[in-house]
Design a protein around this motif. Sequence first.
Motif, PDB file in Angstrom:
ATOM      1  N   SER A  70       0.848  -1.186   0.000  1.00  0.00           N
ATOM      2  CA  SER A  70       0.000   0.000   0.000  1.00  0.00           C
ATOM      3  C   SER A  70       0.885   1.239   0.000  1.00  0.00           C
ATOM      4  CB  SER A  70      -0.897   0.032   1.241  1.00  0.00           C
ATOM      5  OG  SER A  70      -0.141   0.383   2.391  1.00  0.00           O
ATOM      6  N   ALA A  71       0.235   2.361  -0.129  1.00  0.00           N
ATOM      7  CA  ALA A  71       0.913   3.634   0.095  1.00  0.00           C
ATOM      8  C   ALA A  71       1.254   3.731   1.583  1.00  0.00           C
ATOM      9  CB  ALA A  71       0.003   4.787  -0.315  1.00  0.00           C
ATOM     10  N   ILE A  72       2.089   4.689   1.914  1.00  0.00           N
ATOM     11  CA  ILE A  72       2.445   4.948   3.313  1.00  0.00           C
ATOM     12  C   ILE A  72       1.640   6.164   3.764  1.00  0.00           C
ATOM     13  CG2 ILE A  72       4.302   5.606   4.880  1.00  0.00           C
ATOM     14  CD1 ILE A  72       6.216   4.209   2.820  1.00  0.00           C
ATOM     15  N   PHE A  73       0.965   6.004   4.874  1.00  0.00           N
ATOM     16  CA  PHE A  73       0.158   7.084   5.432  1.00  0.00           C
ATOM     17  C   PHE A  73       0.875   7.606   6.672  1.00  0.00           C
ATOM     18  CE2 PHE A  73      -2.500   4.130   3.164  1.00  0.00           C
ATOM     19  CZ  PHE A  73      -3.195   4.966   2.308  1.00  0.00           C
ATOM     20  N   ASN A  74       1.132   8.901   6.722  1.00  0.00           N
ATOM     21  CA  ASN A  74       1.917   9.510   7.791  1.00  0.00           C
ATOM     22  C   ASN A  74       1.053  10.397   8.684  1.00  0.00           C
ATOM     23  OD1 ASN A  74       4.565   8.594   6.854  1.00  0.00           O
ATOM     24  ND2 ASN A  74       4.175   9.942   5.129  1.00  0.00           N
ATOM     25  N   HIS A  75       1.377  10.373   9.978  1.00  0.00           N
ATOM     26  CA  HIS A  75       0.736  11.254  10.950  1.00  0.00           C
ATOM     27  C   HIS A  75       1.751  11.540  12.050  1.00  0.00           C
ATOM     28  CE1 HIS A  75      -2.321  13.155  13.368  1.00  0.00           C
ATOM     29  NE2 HIS A  75      -2.024  12.362  14.382  1.00  0.00           N
ATOM     30  N   ARG A  76       2.186  12.785  12.128  1.00  0.00           N
ATOM     31  CA  ARG A  76       3.208  13.198  13.088  1.00  0.00           C
ATOM     32  C   ARG A  76       4.418  12.285  12.980  1.00  0.00           C
ATOM     33  NH1 ARG A  76      -0.529  15.141  18.141  1.00  0.00           N
ATOM     34  NH2 ARG A  76      -1.753  16.616  16.904  1.00  0.00           N
ATOM     35  N   GLU A  77       4.816  11.627  14.083  1.00  0.00           N
ATOM     36  CA  GLU A  77       6.012  10.766  14.031  1.00  0.00           C
ATOM     37  C   GLU A  77       5.672   9.305  13.714  1.00  0.00           C
ATOM     38  OE1 GLU A  77       4.607  10.373  18.239  1.00  0.00           O
ATOM     39  OE2 GLU A  77       4.783  12.061  16.884  1.00  0.00           O
ATOM     40  N   ARG A  78       4.478   9.085  13.195  1.00  0.00           N
ATOM     41  CA  ARG A  78       4.028   7.717  12.921  1.00  0.00           C
ATOM     42  C   ARG A  78       3.653   7.532  11.455  1.00  0.00           C
ATOM     43  NH1 ARG A  78       2.657   8.891  18.109  1.00  0.00           N
ATOM     44  NH2 ARG A  78       2.874   7.222  19.634  1.00  0.00           N
ATOM     45  N   SER A  79       3.744   6.275  11.029  1.00  0.00           N
ATOM     46  CA  SER A  79       3.310   5.909   9.679  1.00  0.00           C
ATOM     47  C   SER A  79       2.608   4.570   9.729  1.00  0.00           C
ATOM     48  CB  SER A  79       4.507   5.801   8.727  1.00  0.00           C
ATOM     49  OG  SER A  79       5.119   7.047   8.548  1.00  0.00           O
ATOM     50  N   ARG A  80       1.835   4.312   8.697  1.00  0.00           N
ATOM     51  CA  ARG A  80       1.106   3.051   8.570  1.00  0.00           C
ATOM     52  C   ARG A  80       1.215   2.588   7.131  1.00  0.00           C
ATOM     53  NH1 ARG A  80      -3.086   1.956   5.750  1.00  0.00           N
ATOM     54  NH2 ARG A  80      -4.649   0.479   6.366  1.00  0.00           N
ATOM     55  N   PHE A  81       1.365   1.271   6.958  1.00  0.00           N
ATOM     56  CA  PHE A  81       1.382   0.691   5.617  1.00  0.00           C
ATOM     57  C   PHE A  81       0.928  -0.759   5.691  1.00  0.00           C
ATOM     58  CE2 PHE A  81       5.498  -0.082   7.450  1.00  0.00           C
ATOM     59  CZ  PHE A  81       5.845  -1.363   7.051  1.00  0.00           C
ATOM     60  N   GLU A  82       0.462  -1.269   4.564  1.00  0.00           N
ATOM     61  CA  GLU A  82       0.074  -2.671   4.472  1.00  0.00           C
ATOM     62  C   GLU A  82       1.233  -3.463   3.882  1.00  0.00           C
ATOM     63  OE1 GLU A  82      -3.678  -2.830   2.372  1.00  0.00           O
ATOM     64  OE2 GLU A  82      -4.487  -1.253   3.656  1.00  0.00           O
ATOM     65  N   TRP A  83       1.293  -4.745   4.238  1.00  0.00           N
ATOM     66  CA  TRP A  83       2.387  -5.611   3.805  1.00  0.00           C
ATOM     67  C   TRP A  83       1.835  -7.007   3.510  1.00  0.00           C
ATOM     68  CZ3 TRP A  83       2.866  -9.931   6.750  1.00  0.00           C
ATOM     69  CH2 TRP A  83       2.263  -9.896   8.007  1.00  0.00           C
ATOM     70  N   ALA A  84       2.650  -7.786   2.817  1.00  0.00           N
ATOM     71  CA  ALA A  84       2.307  -9.193   2.569  1.00  0.00           C
ATOM     72  C   ALA A  84       3.582  -9.995   2.429  1.00  0.00           C
ATOM     73  CB  ALA A  84       1.464  -9.339   1.305  1.00  0.00           C
TER      74      ALA A  84
END
Length: 123
Positions: A70-84
């Motif tokens: 997935s794309a990387i979604f950023n918020h302050r000092e954090r990020s989220r992404f999907e993986w497989a």
Amino acid sequence: MTDRQTQIDEYVATWNEPDPNRRLAMIEKVWTEDGFYVDRGAEACGHAQISANIDRVHRKFPDRIYGRTSAIFNHRERSRFEWAIIDPTGRPTFGGVAYAKFAADGRLRSIIGFFGPIPDEVR
């Protein structure tokens, strides 16, 4: 400070490095010394434990590729992404979502991994 996409992509690359010495050098570049990785089956603190966890996954799922899906979604000092984890035919074995926290210098401080459904044949 390094951009987050580069750090996350380099983190993903550590999961695909079979040579323990090269992988440890990559981990030392991407993670803080006290970096912490956790998912439902593992907890690892520090460079050596993070590398050992990756080695454990390599032994359990040989010939697989770990990828960001997935794309990387950023918020302050954090990020989220999907993986497989992808098998040699290109089919995902299983996957999930990872939440990353970054240190002030841009390196990873922590990753919390959540799994999606896991097929019975890989449990």
